[in-house]
Write a protein that holds these residues in place. Structure first.
Motif, PDB file in Angstrom:
ATOM      1  N   SER A  64      27.272  23.124  -8.871  1.00 53.94           N
ATOM      2  CA  SER A  64      27.013  23.996  -7.169  1.00 53.94           C
ATOM      3  C   SER A  64      26.310  22.725  -6.775  1.00 53.94           C
ATOM      4  O   SER A  64      26.474  22.407  -5.891  1.00 53.94           O
ATOM      5  N   GLY A  65      27.406  21.807  -7.263  1.00 56.62           N
ATOM      6  CA  GLY A  65      26.568  20.403  -5.911  1.00 56.62           C
ATOM      7  C   GLY A  65      28.037  19.863  -4.954  1.00 56.62           C
ATOM      8  O   GLY A  65      29.216  20.610  -4.642  1.00 56.62           O
ATOM      9  N   ALA A  66      27.855  18.921  -4.622  1.00 57.47           N
ATOM     10  CA  ALA A  66      29.210  19.167  -3.522  1.00 57.47           C
ATOM     11  C   ALA A  66      30.571  18.950  -3.882  1.00 57.47           C
ATOM     12  O   ALA A  66      31.457  20.078  -3.776  1.00 57.47           O
TER      13      ALA A  66
ATOM     14  N   LYS B 259      24.147  26.276 -13.032  1.00 56.39           N
ATOM     15  CA  LYS B 259      22.393  26.073 -13.530  1.00 56.39           C
ATOM     16  C   LYS B 259      21.681  25.427 -12.056  1.00 56.39           C
ATOM     17  O   LYS B 259      20.289  26.013 -12.505  1.00 56.39           O
TER      18      LYS B 259
ATOM     19  N   GLY C  56      21.710  19.127  -8.447  1.00 58.54           N
ATOM     20  CA  GLY C  56      22.120  17.939  -8.839  1.00 58.54           C
ATOM     21  C   GLY C  56      21.932  16.838  -8.083  1.00 58.54           C
ATOM     22  O   GLY C  56      20.968  17.105  -7.226  1.00 58.54           O
TER      23      GLY C  56
ATOM     24  N   PHE D  39      27.807  10.545   3.107  1.00 61.38           N
ATOM     25  CA  PHE D  39      28.514  10.402   2.525  1.00 61.38           C
ATOM     26  C   PHE D  39      29.583   8.739   2.244  1.00 61.38           C
ATOM     27  O   PHE D  39      29.757   8.231   3.452  1.00 61.38           O
TER      28      PHE D  39
ATOM     29  N   ALA E 225      16.334   8.835  -0.114  1.00 55.60           N
ATOM     30  CA  ALA E 225      16.929  10.353  -1.110  1.00 55.60           C
ATOM     31  C   ALA E 225      15.811  11.406  -1.444  1.00 55.60           C
ATOM     32  O   ALA E 225      14.670  10.761  -0.874  1.00 55.60           O
TER      33      ALA E 225
ATOM     34  N   LEU F  74      24.407  29.403 -20.670  1.00 56.46           N
ATOM     35  CA  LEU F  74      26.045  29.654 -20.613  1.00 56.46           C
ATOM     36  C   LEU F  74      26.855  28.529 -21.968  1.00 56.46           C
ATOM     37  O   LEU F  74      26.682  27.326 -22.502  1.00 56.46           O
TER      38      LEU F  74
ATOM     39  N   ALA G 236      32.908  20.723 -12.963  1.00 54.92           N
ATOM     40  CA  ALA G 236      31.990  19.231 -11.362  1.00 54.92           C
ATOM     41  C   ALA G 236      30.174  19.395 -11.681  1.00 54.92           C
ATOM     42  O   ALA G 236      29.644  20.081 -10.692  1.00 54.92           O
TER      43      ALA G 236
ATOM     44  N   VAL H 134      22.663  12.263 -14.131  1.00 54.31           N
ATOM     45  CA  VAL H 134      21.513  12.735 -12.710  1.00 54.31           C
ATOM     46  C   VAL H 134      21.391  14.735 -12.728  1.00 54.31           C
ATOM     47  O   VAL H 134      20.432  14.601 -13.527  1.00 54.31           O
TER      48      VAL H 134
ATOM     49  N   ALA I 152      31.262  13.494  -9.543  1.00 51.38           N
ATOM     50  CA  ALA I 152      30.327  12.986 -10.394  1.00 51.38           C
ATOM     51  C   ALA I 152      30.351  12.891 -12.366  1.00 51.38           C
ATOM     52  O   ALA I 152      30.038  11.307 -12.793  1.00 51.38           O
TER      53      ALA I 152
ATOM     54  N   PRO J 288      33.266  12.868  -5.026  1.00 55.33           N
ATOM     55  CA  PRO J 288      33.478  14.649  -4.728  1.00 55.33           C
ATOM     56  C   PRO J 288      34.730  15.131  -3.923  1.00 55.33           C
ATOM     57  O   PRO J 288      35.072  15.890  -3.944  1.00 55.33           O
TER      58      PRO J 288
HETATM   59  C1  LIG Z   1      18.796   9.869  -5.789  1.00 54.85           C
HETATM   60  C2  LIG Z   1      20.762   9.016  -5.837  1.00 54.85           C
HETATM   61  C3  LIG Z   1      21.204   9.269  -3.794  1.00 54.85           C
HETATM   62  C4  LIG Z   1      21.788   9.035  -4.249  1.00 54.85           C
HETATM   63  N1  LIG Z   1      21.892   8.742  -2.555  1.00 54.85           N
HETATM   64  C5  LIG Z   1      23.181   8.934  -2.512  1.00 54.85           C
HETATM   65  C6  LIG Z   1      23.802   8.563  -0.896  1.00 54.85           C
HETATM   66  O1  LIG Z   1      23.167   8.215  -0.854  1.00 54.85           O
HETATM   67  N2  LIG Z   1      25.074   8.890  -0.594  1.00 54.85           N
HETATM   68  C7  LIG Z   1      26.359   8.370  -1.970  1.00 54.85           C
HETATM   69  O2  LIG Z   1      27.240   8.257  -0.774  1.00 54.85           O
HETATM   70  N3  LIG Z   1      26.182   9.292  -3.049  1.00 54.85           N
HETATM   71  C8  LIG Z   1      24.535   9.400  -3.316  1.00 54.85           C
HETATM   72  N4  LIG Z   1      24.734   9.443  -4.743  1.00 54.85           N
HETATM   73  C9  LIG Z   1      25.617  10.232  -5.450  1.00 54.85           C
HETATM   74  C10 LIG Z   1      25.760  11.678  -5.084  1.00 54.85           C
HETATM   75  O3  LIG Z   1      24.597  11.877  -4.811  1.00 54.85           O
HETATM   76  C11 LIG Z   1      26.909  11.906  -6.107  1.00 54.85           C
HETATM   77  O4  LIG Z   1      27.321  11.184  -6.543  1.00 54.85           O
HETATM   78  C12 LIG Z   1      27.208  13.291  -5.438  1.00 54.85           C
HETATM   79  O5  LIG Z   1      26.227  14.193  -5.478  1.00 54.85           O
HETATM   80  C13 LIG Z   1      27.980  14.230  -7.469  1.00 54.85           C
HETATM   81  O6  LIG Z   1      27.979  15.317  -6.645  1.00 54.85           O
HETATM   82  P1  LIG Z   1      28.535  16.624  -7.999  1.00 54.85           P
HETATM   83  O7  LIG Z   1      28.984  17.555  -7.080  1.00 54.85           O
HETATM   84  O8  LIG Z   1      29.538  15.881  -8.277  1.00 54.85           O
HETATM   85  O9  LIG Z   1      27.749  16.949  -8.851  1.00 54.85           O
HETATM   86  P2  LIG Z   1      25.827  17.236  -9.026  1.00 54.85           P
HETATM   87  O10 LIG Z   1      25.197  16.876  -8.021  1.00 54.85           O
HETATM   88  O11 LIG Z   1      25.055  16.616  -9.250  1.00 54.85           O
HETATM   89  O12 LIG Z   1      26.638  18.631  -9.632  1.00 54.85           O
HETATM   90  C14 LIG Z   1      26.174  18.737 -10.523  1.00 54.85           C
HETATM   91  C15 LIG Z   1      26.600  20.198 -10.836  1.00 54.85           C
HETATM   92  O13 LIG Z   1      26.348  21.069 -12.038  1.00 54.85           O
HETATM   93  C16 LIG Z   1      25.420  21.845 -12.544  1.00 54.85           C
HETATM   94  N5  LIG Z   1      25.218  21.463 -13.749  1.00 54.85           N
HETATM   95  C17 LIG Z   1      25.207  20.682 -14.566  1.00 54.85           C
HETATM   96  N6  LIG Z   1      25.282  20.591 -16.228  1.00 54.85           N
HETATM   97  C18 LIG Z   1      25.162  22.101 -15.947  1.00 54.85           C
HETATM   98  C19 LIG Z   1      25.460  23.150 -17.005  1.00 54.85           C
HETATM   99  N7  LIG Z   1      26.073  22.140 -18.395  1.00 54.85           N
HETATM  100  N8  LIG Z   1      26.053  24.234 -16.932  1.00 54.85           N
HETATM  101  C20 LIG Z   1      25.899  24.445 -15.339  1.00 54.85           C
HETATM  102  N9  LIG Z   1      26.175  23.774 -14.059  1.00 54.85           N
HETATM  103  C21 LIG Z   1      25.875  22.257 -14.880  1.00 54.85           C
HETATM  104  C22 LIG Z   1      24.013  21.364 -11.989  1.00 54.85           C
HETATM  105  O14 LIG Z   1      22.479  22.321 -11.880  1.00 54.85           O
HETATM  106  C23 LIG Z   1      24.188  21.084 -10.302  1.00 54.85           C
HETATM  107  O15 LIG Z   1      24.613  22.229  -9.756  1.00 54.85           O
HETATM  108  C24 LIG Z   1      23.152   9.311  -5.142  1.00 54.85           C
HETATM  109  C25 LIG Z   1      22.516   9.811  -5.986  1.00 54.85           C
HETATM  110  C26 LIG Z   1      21.872  10.326  -6.824  1.00 54.85           C
HETATM  111  C27 LIG Z   1      21.280  10.111  -7.620  1.00 54.85           C
END
Ligand SMILES: Cc1cc2nc3c(=O)[nH]c(=O)nc-3n(C[C@H](O)[C@H](O)[C@H](O)COP(=O)(O)OP(=O)(O)OC[C@H]3O[C@@H](n4cnc5c(N)ncnc54)[C@H](O)[C@@H]3O)c2cc1C
Length: 425
Positions: free
Chosen positions: A16-18, A39, A42, A51, A252, A282, A313, A318, A392, A409
């Motif tokens: 449930s990230g972006a 979970k 993230g 973005f 951040a 899960l 996703a 991280v 990611a 994303p």
């Molecule tokens: C400190 C930091 C600063 C950043 N700053 C920027 C920025 O300024 N601009 C930018 O564009 N990007 C930035 N990024 C990068 C960006 O935040 C990420 O690339 C992006 O948010 C990834 O999105 P996502 O949805 O793929 O993953 P995430 O947002 O990490 O979501 C992952 C999801 O999966 C869930 N999950 C994980 N494992 C499991 C499991 N086993 N079972 C069930 N659920 C699970 C997590 O709980 C979460 O809900 C930054 C990253 C970090 C760490």
């Protein structure tokens, strides 16, 4: 006895990230029955909420992702999903944003033009979309900036931020930038900047704050007064902005702009009628390269979610989507995904570098994908026939070197929803 509930959907999104929330949002818009299981938060919630699409290559700032597209490797997710066509990628980004116009309310900027913004560290970074509350952090060639701090608050150092900005701006050739730092006294001990929004609800403190801003305007006449993103809701900040140019600088976690984005997407998805399940535990049932269901357990309740298609996703290291495990046989380390245990890479000592300022291969790791957003093996075969990935957890790019974080994303979620619509799941 444990209570068992069965749910049936067309697509189950995990995470449930972006990436996960945008995937669910685009799918429900295409009348596909979708649920999300997660979970928790993230990396999205930890990010600055800006973005970044593609801001840098070879240590140089790019004016737009279009400028860097040709220099990306063929394995880069932008090139894979657009089948190497810049116009296709451009259309995907523009359509993705148009369809998610509810998030645009919070944002300003364009996908086709990077803007340089001042960060909480006083550095300058290229990004494509910023939250409107950060408008004053845009770098103007002759801008005058005041970093605001508070007496006895040591969360950050406004004078140091101002010095950093001046050095950074000079290196980048902006000689007319002016920057100052000031700690103010509101007549009360603020233990941390995070308490500011709560304290400002008290009239006496609010009035003292507004008076101080007035004095600072007279003293410095800055274009912007900059503070970290500490407001959960930006309405309060908007009220102050009616009188003073008080703006947030991208930063951040532990600051709030990334969380604001994540919560906004969460609300958008829930209000579109998509159920979001929280999973402490899960389990996936996979047989003959096909996932049939996911079982989640919470307290005494067990829910089985059956779906035709599963979308991973779950983010990178991280976010919790990737994890490093030690092989029992050889004590070597390998990188796997945290839900299905699919292997992504062997990790040798060379993967890890002692020098934090050099390139880190680990940050590029994630699934190799085909143009349909399926994770593929080294021999380019889909690893599991009904599994797709967004965000990611996809490899082949480095957010730090490229400034390409939330762009991935956004565009992969949109691309997948169009593919699944065509496939009529
Ligand atoms: C400190 C930091 C600063 C950043 N700053 C920027 C920025 O300024 N601009 C930018 O564009 N990007 C930035 N990024 C990068 C960006 O935040 C990420 O690339 C992006 O948010 C990834 O999105 P996502 O949805 O793929 O993953 P995430 O947002 O990490 O979501 C992952 C999801 O999966 C869930 N999950 C994980 N494992 C499991 C499991 N086993 N079972 C069930 N659920 C699970 C997590 O709980 C979460 O809900 C930054 C990253 C970090 C760490």
């Amino acid at each position: 006895m444990r209570k068992m509930i069965r749910r049936d959907v067309d697509v189950l999104v995990i995470g449930s990230g972006a990436a996960g929330l945008l995937t669910a949002y685009y799918l429900i818009n295409r009348n596909i029955r979708v649920s999300v299981v997660t979970k928790g938060y993230g990396a999205t919630a930890m990010s600055s909420g800006c973005f970044d699409i593609l801001g840098m290559l070879d240590n140089k700032f790019l004016e737009s992702f279009r400028e860097g597209f040709d220099r990306l490797p063929d394995s880069h997710p932008y090139r894979v999903i657009s089948m190497n066509k810049l116009t296709t990628l451009l259309n995907l980004f523009q359509s993705a944003l148009r369809e998610a116009n509810s998030i645009l309310d919070l944002y300003m900027g364009e996908v086709t033009r990077n803007i340089n913004v001042i960060t909480l560290f006083g550095t300058i970074k290229p990004t494509a979309l910023i939250q409107k509350s950060m408008k004053g952090s845009i770098l103007l060639p002759d801008g005058k900036y005041l970093f605001l701090g508070f007496n006895n608050v040591f969360d950050y150092n406004p004078k140091l931020q101002a010095r950093m900005l001046l050095s950074f701006a000079r290196i980048m050739g902006f000689k007319n930038i002016r920057a100052f730092g000031e700690r103010i006294n509101l007549g009360i001990n603020i233990p941390s900047i995070h308490f500011l929004p709560v304290l400002l609800r008290r009239k006496k403190i609010h009035d003292a704050f507004m008076n101080t801003l007035d004095n600072l305007m007279n003293k410095y006449s800055p274009d912007s007064i900059l503070i970290p993103p500490v407001f959960d809701k930006i309405e309060y900040l908007k009220d102050i902005q009616d009188d003073f140019p008080l703006y947030e600088v991208p930063s951040a976690s532990p600051y709030k702009a990334g969380l604001r984005l994540n919560r906004l997407l969460w609300r958008l998805v829930e209000s579109s009628g998509v159920p979001i399940y929280h999973a402490e535990d899960l389990r996936a049932i996979v047989a003959r390269r096909e996932i049939s269901k996911i079982t989640i357990r919470k307290n005494e309740k067990e829910t089985e979610i059956h779906a035709n298609i599963f979308v991973l996703a779950t983010g990178d290291l991280v976010g919790g989507g990737l994890k490093i495990v030690t092989k029992k046989s050889s004590l070597e380390k390998e990188l796997i995904d945290s839900v299905f245990g699919l292997k992504i890479a062997n990790l040798s000592k060379k993967t890890f570098r002692d020098d934090i300022f050099s390139n880190h291969n680990l940050s590029k790791f994630g699934f190799k994908i085909n143009e349909n957003l399926q994770p593929i093996s080294e021999s380019n075969e889909p690893m599991i026939d009904n599994l797709y990935v967004t965000g990611a957890i996809i490899g082949g790019y480095d957010i730090n070197e490229e400034k390409s974080g939330l762009g991935i994303p956004l565009v992969t979620a949109f691309r997948l929803s169009n593919l699944l619509k065509k496939a009529e799941v």
